[in-house]
Scaffold this motif. Structure first.
Motif, PDB file in Angstrom:
ATOM      1  N   ASP A 135      45.094  50.580 121.423  1.00  0.00           N
ATOM      2  CA  ASP A 135      45.294  49.335 120.672  1.00  0.00           C
ATOM      3  C   ASP A 135      46.719  49.188 120.148  1.00  0.00           C
ATOM      4  OD1 ASP A 135      42.599  48.719 121.058  1.00  0.00           O
ATOM      5  OD2 ASP A 135      42.003  49.820 119.263  1.00  0.00           O
ATOM      6  N   LEU A 136      47.645  50.003 120.666  1.00  0.00           N
ATOM      7  CA  LEU A 136      49.026  49.970 120.194  1.00  0.00           C
ATOM      8  C   LEU A 136      49.783  48.774 120.780  1.00  0.00           C
ATOM      9  CD1 LEU A 136      51.403  51.350 118.720  1.00  0.00           C
ATOM     10  CD2 LEU A 136      51.779  52.695 120.801  1.00  0.00           C
ATOM     11  N   LEU A 137      50.462  48.029 119.904  1.00  0.00           N
ATOM     12  CA  LEU A 137      51.298  46.912 120.318  1.00  0.00           C
ATOM     13  C   LEU A 137      52.752  47.370 120.370  1.00  0.00           C
ATOM     14  CD1 LEU A 137      49.786  44.068 118.077  1.00  0.00           C
ATOM     15  CD2 LEU A 137      49.267  44.535 120.487  1.00  0.00           C
ATOM     16  N   VAL A 138      53.427  47.094 121.492  1.00  0.00           N
ATOM     17  CA  VAL A 138      54.839  47.445 121.663  1.00  0.00           C
ATOM     18  C   VAL A 138      55.511  46.325 122.450  1.00  0.00           C
ATOM     19  CG1 VAL A 138      54.353  49.933 121.709  1.00  0.00           C
ATOM     20  CG2 VAL A 138      54.458  48.657 123.852  1.00  0.00           C
ATOM     21  N   PRO A 139      56.844  46.265 122.446  1.00  0.00           N
ATOM     22  CA  PRO A 139      57.522  45.322 123.344  1.00  0.00           C
ATOM     23  C   PRO A 139      57.228  45.694 124.799  1.00  0.00           C
ATOM     24  CG  PRO A 139      59.024  46.124 121.641  1.00  0.00           C
ATOM     25  CD  PRO A 139      57.804  46.978 121.570  1.00  0.00           C
ATOM     26  N   LEU A 157      55.714  41.579 121.712  1.00  0.00           N
ATOM     27  CA  LEU A 157      54.649  42.527 121.392  1.00  0.00           C
ATOM     28  C   LEU A 157      53.475  42.278 122.331  1.00  0.00           C
ATOM     29  CD1 LEU A 157      54.280  42.848 117.486  1.00  0.00           C
ATOM     30  CD2 LEU A 157      55.096  44.592 119.091  1.00  0.00           C
ATOM     31  N   GLY A 158      53.060  43.321 122.966  1.00  0.00           N
ATOM     32  CA  GLY A 158      51.884  43.239 123.831  1.00  0.00           C
ATOM     33  C   GLY A 158      51.138  44.554 123.763  1.00  0.00           C
ATOM     34  N   GLN A 159      49.871  44.551 124.128  1.00  0.00           N
ATOM     35  CA  GLN A 159      49.069  45.766 124.041  1.00  0.00           C
ATOM     36  C   GLN A 159      49.490  46.724 125.155  1.00  0.00           C
ATOM     37  OE1 GLN A 159      45.258  45.119 122.349  1.00  0.00           O
ATOM     38  NE2 GLN A 159      44.297  46.694 123.626  1.00  0.00           N
ATOM     39  N   LEU A 160      49.854  47.939 124.777  1.00  0.00           N
ATOM     40  CA  LEU A 160      50.429  48.891 125.720  1.00  0.00           C
ATOM     41  C   LEU A 160      49.483  49.190 126.875  1.00  0.00           C
ATOM     42  CD1 LEU A 160      52.710  50.801 126.526  1.00  0.00           C
ATOM     43  CD2 LEU A 160      51.748  52.513 124.988  1.00  0.00           C
ATOM     44  N   ASN A 161      48.189  49.290 126.599  1.00  0.00           N
ATOM     45  CA  ASN A 161      47.289  49.659 127.690  1.00  0.00           C
ATOM     46  C   ASN A 161      47.131  48.544 128.718  1.00  0.00           C
ATOM     47  OD1 ASN A 161      45.557  47.931 126.239  1.00  0.00           O
ATOM     48  ND2 ASN A 161      43.750  49.147 126.781  1.00  0.00           N
ATOM     49  N   GLY A 162      47.606  47.325 128.381  1.00  0.00           N
ATOM     50  CA  GLY A 162      47.559  46.226 129.334  1.00  0.00           C
ATOM     51  C   GLY A 162      48.745  46.190 130.273  1.00  0.00           C
ATOM     52  N   ALA A 163      49.772  47.021 130.025  1.00  0.00           N
ATOM     53  CA  ALA A 163      50.949  47.032 130.900  1.00  0.00           C
ATOM     54  C   ALA A 163      50.581  47.451 132.312  1.00  0.00           C
ATOM     55  CB  ALA A 163      52.017  47.968 130.328  1.00  0.00           C
ATOM     56  N   LEU A 164      49.525  48.238 132.454  1.00  0.00           N
ATOM     57  CA  LEU A 164      49.097  48.668 133.788  1.00  0.00           C
ATOM     58  C   LEU A 164      48.779  47.467 134.680  1.00  0.00           C
ATOM     59  CD1 LEU A 164      48.289  51.063 135.642  1.00  0.00           C
ATOM     60  CD2 LEU A 164      45.966  50.850 134.705  1.00  0.00           C
ATOM     61  N   VAL A 325      50.687  52.579 112.381  1.00  0.00           N
ATOM     62  CA  VAL A 325      50.138  51.929 111.188  1.00  0.00           C
ATOM     63  C   VAL A 325      49.445  50.649 111.661  1.00  0.00           C
ATOM     64  CG1 VAL A 325      51.815  52.856 109.545  1.00  0.00           C
ATOM     65  CG2 VAL A 325      52.327  50.739 110.780  1.00  0.00           C
ATOM     66  N   PRO A 326      48.505  50.114 110.877  1.00  0.00           N
ATOM     67  CA  PRO A 326      47.840  48.860 111.272  1.00  0.00           C
ATOM     68  C   PRO A 326      48.857  47.713 111.348  1.00  0.00           C
ATOM     69  CG  PRO A 326      46.584  49.984 109.570  1.00  0.00           C
ATOM     70  CD  PRO A 326      47.889  50.707 109.667  1.00  0.00           C
ATOM     71  N   TYR A 327      48.665  46.831 112.307  1.00  0.00           N
ATOM     72  CA  TYR A 327      49.506  45.650 112.472  1.00  0.00           C
ATOM     73  C   TYR A 327      49.144  44.654 111.369  1.00  0.00           C
ATOM     74  CZ  TYR A 327      51.591  41.578 114.870  1.00  0.00           C
ATOM     75  OH  TYR A 327      52.326  40.473 115.200  1.00  0.00           O
ATOM     76  N   GLU A 328      50.132  44.165 110.651  1.00  0.00           N
ATOM     77  CA  GLU A 328      49.858  43.367 109.455  1.00  0.00           C
ATOM     78  C   GLU A 328      49.108  42.067 109.761  1.00  0.00           C
ATOM     79  OE1 GLU A 328      53.269  41.678 107.468  1.00  0.00           O
ATOM     80  OE2 GLU A 328      54.531  41.954 109.258  1.00  0.00           O
ATOM     81  N   VAL A 335      50.771  49.256 115.329  1.00  0.00           N
ATOM     82  CA  VAL A 335      52.177  49.284 115.715  1.00  0.00           C
ATOM     83  C   VAL A 335      52.736  50.650 115.330  1.00  0.00           C
ATOM     84  CG1 VAL A 335      52.580  46.791 115.550  1.00  0.00           C
ATOM     85  CG2 VAL A 335      52.863  48.238 113.513  1.00  0.00           C
ATOM     86  N   LEU A 336      53.861  51.023 115.910  1.00  0.00           N
ATOM     87  CA  LEU A 336      54.456  52.322 115.604  1.00  0.00           C
ATOM     88  C   LEU A 336      54.914  52.400 114.155  1.00  0.00           C
ATOM     89  CD1 LEU A 336      56.606  52.975 118.790  1.00  0.00           C
ATOM     90  CD2 LEU A 336      54.574  54.259 118.083  1.00  0.00           C
ATOM     91  N   ASP A 337      54.691  53.533 113.540  1.00  0.00           N
ATOM     92  CA  ASP A 337      55.283  53.843 112.237  1.00  0.00           C
ATOM     93  C   ASP A 337      56.677  54.388 112.531  1.00  0.00           C
ATOM     94  OD1 ASP A 337      56.112  54.939 109.855  1.00  0.00           O
ATOM     95  OD2 ASP A 337      54.169  55.810 109.348  1.00  0.00           O
TER      96      ASP A 337
END
Length: 504
Positions: A135-139, A157-164, A325-328, A335-337
């Motif tokens: 569930d991590l969001l990253v660029p 920001l997009g969900q990292l596991n969807g990059a596949l 940390v949770p995405y606000e 999102v990354l701490d």
């Protein structure tokens, strides 16, 4: 014996005789003339040559067959893709991204079920495995699908596991490169069959749960205590999201790290990395179920890598979760701490291990950048030891451990500590259970006894603090050093951990 007799003349069973014109009786060494002239030696030489040539041919055929098992895809699909210099498996630092897909029954998956970055230091003394939550969001970078030519736009920001799904594993590689500052060397992508078949090839992997687990969604069904899982149950243990902890990805990743740590211990204890037939069996299983980048499809390099890792200390094999940390704007996403994640990524870029306290804390980094020498002072106890209600239970299998640890805690000011006698059953892992409101007290007990934080567990079944002394703490006043991860969440391969069932 027969070869020595033949070499010194006189026939196979005769006495040695001096050769004509020889200065000393018999020859000490097997001469080419003797080998050429004796029928027995010629037969042995021919047989050895046949075996040697046959072995080389067989090995070459087997390596080609293993290489043919792989499916391959491009390493990096990012628009900022730069040519990655091929690394030497023997001498260079190496990063391998391991992806697990939720593909099954021939259905293509567009998501990564597991994302782990394996970092190997150049001297192969440290291995760090970083888990990235689903569930991590990253660029996400712009990626082009190599098969269709479709271009997927970059996202802030997009969900990292969807990059596949944006063209393949090479897009996940590109995304993690941007996030970490690394340049990933290889990737491995496996589906469900890989987990099942590998666990079967290894003859099962031991896992530990504190309570019975029955999760219909994943199919995991385990009794309390230690079980050896393989096949479908191994897969269910790794995939369950509702079986452990808080029922989310945190508990799932913790279980995956525990499983992998147990697998590493098993491989080390059984000497698998010194056993070429066993290594080949594992390679046969793995290669049939992997998609890799083109450069990784090199079996000799993989074997070389495996044999170099055989001497890595278990305390230097670290499994950690990328700090998040949770995405606000959506607390169901992460999102990354940055304050905690950046020192971790910097350590990996700098070819450092992290399981010996080498990763600098954010405060230490800030101080160093300011040019002020860092000073270390003993930390004051977070709580008054005399105020901690702690019970010691002996599950180690060694008589009297609760009383021995009690004496040590009492000497450290834990005047409310009590010996609780023997547990109902033995446990391989020492654990500290605590009830709501007692976390700081539990952590103070852990610091005093040198028990890793990963073995400190919230449980609704407890009020106060309870230390269950396992087989890994069968002697001494404090636990031995099993690797230090600092402020990072995770464990080393030397640490034995048990999972708490969801809701307990």
């Amino acid at each position: 014996m027969s070869s020595r007799r033949a070499a010194t003349g006189g026939g196979p069973l005769g006495k040695p005789t001096a050769g004509k014109g020889s200065a000393e009786p018999g020859g000490r060494h097997l001469s080419s003339g003797a080998a050429a002239g004796h029928p027995l030696l010629k037969g042995i030489a021919a047989a050895l040559a046949l075996v040697l040539v046959g072995g080389v041919v067989f090995g070459a055929v087997q390596l080609l067959r293993l290489r043919g098992n792989f499916d391959t895809q491009p390493l990096n699909l990012g628009s900022n893709d730069t040519q990655v210099e091929q690394v030497d498996a023997n001498t260079d630092p190496m990063q391998i991204l391991v992806l697990g897909t939720d593909q099954r029954d021939g259905q293509d998956s567009n998501n990564s079920d597991v994302m782990m970055l394996v970092n190997l230091t150049a001297d192969r003394s440290n291995v760090t495995v970083v888990s990235f939550p689903r569930d991590l969001l990253v660029p996400l970078p712009e990626c082009e699908d190599p098969a269709s030519g479709a271009v997927y736009d970059a996202m802030d920001l997009g969900q990292l596991n969807g990059a596949l799904g944006n063209g393949g594993p090479g897009c996940t590689v590109a995304a993690i490169n941007e996030v970490t500052g690394l340049s990933i060397d290889h990737f491995m992508m496996a589906d469900f069959d890989a987990v099942k078949e590998l666990s079967n090839t290894l003859g099962g992997v031991e896992v530990c749960v504190n309570q019975p687990v029955d999760d219909p969604l994943s199919g995991l069904n385990l009794p309390a205590g230690v079980s050896s899982v393989q096949g479908e149950q191994a897969l269910a243990f790794l995939r369950t999201r509702h079986g452990f902890g808080n029922g989310g990805d945190e508990g799932r990743i913790r279980a995956q790290q525990s499983f992998l740590a147990s697998m590493v211990r098993k491989v080390k204890e059984e000497g698998t990395l010194n056993n070429l037939p066993k290594l080949y069996s594992i390679a046969e299983t793995v290669t049939k179920n992997l998609t890799v980048d083109e450069e990784l499809a090199n079996i000799p390099d993989l074997v070389s890598l495996a044999t170099r890792l055989k001497d890595v200390d278990l305390g230097n094999v670290a499994f950690v979760t990328a700090p998040v940390v949770p995405y606000e704007y959506d607390t169901n996403r992460l999102v990354l701490d940055e304050a905690k994640a950046q020192p971790l990524f910097d350590a990996l870029v700098s070819d450092q291990g992290i399981s010996a306290g080498e990763t600098p804390s954010p405060a230490a980094t800030d101080t160093a950048e300011a040019g002020t020498p860092a000073t270390t002072e003993p930390a004051a106890p977070a709580v008054d030891p005399a105020a901690v209600p702690v019970t010691l239970v002996n599950a180690s299998g060694t008589a009297g451990r609760d009383a021995a640890v009690l004496a040590y805690l009492t000497s450290k000011g834990f005047t409310q500590a009590l010996a609780g006698g023997a547990a109902e059953s033995e446990s391989p892992a020492t654990q500290i259970f605590y009830g709501y409101g007692y976390e700081e007290m539990a952590l103070e007990v852990a610091r005093t006894l040198n028990i890793p934080g990963v073995q400190v567990v919230l449980s609704t079944a407890y009020t106060g603090v309870s230390v269950e002394i396992g087989a890994d703490f069968a002697s001494g006043s404090t636990m031995g050093d099993l690797g230090d991860l600092g402020d990072l969440d995770g464990q080393t391969a030397a640490q034995v951990t048990c999972q708490t069932a969801f809701g307990n």
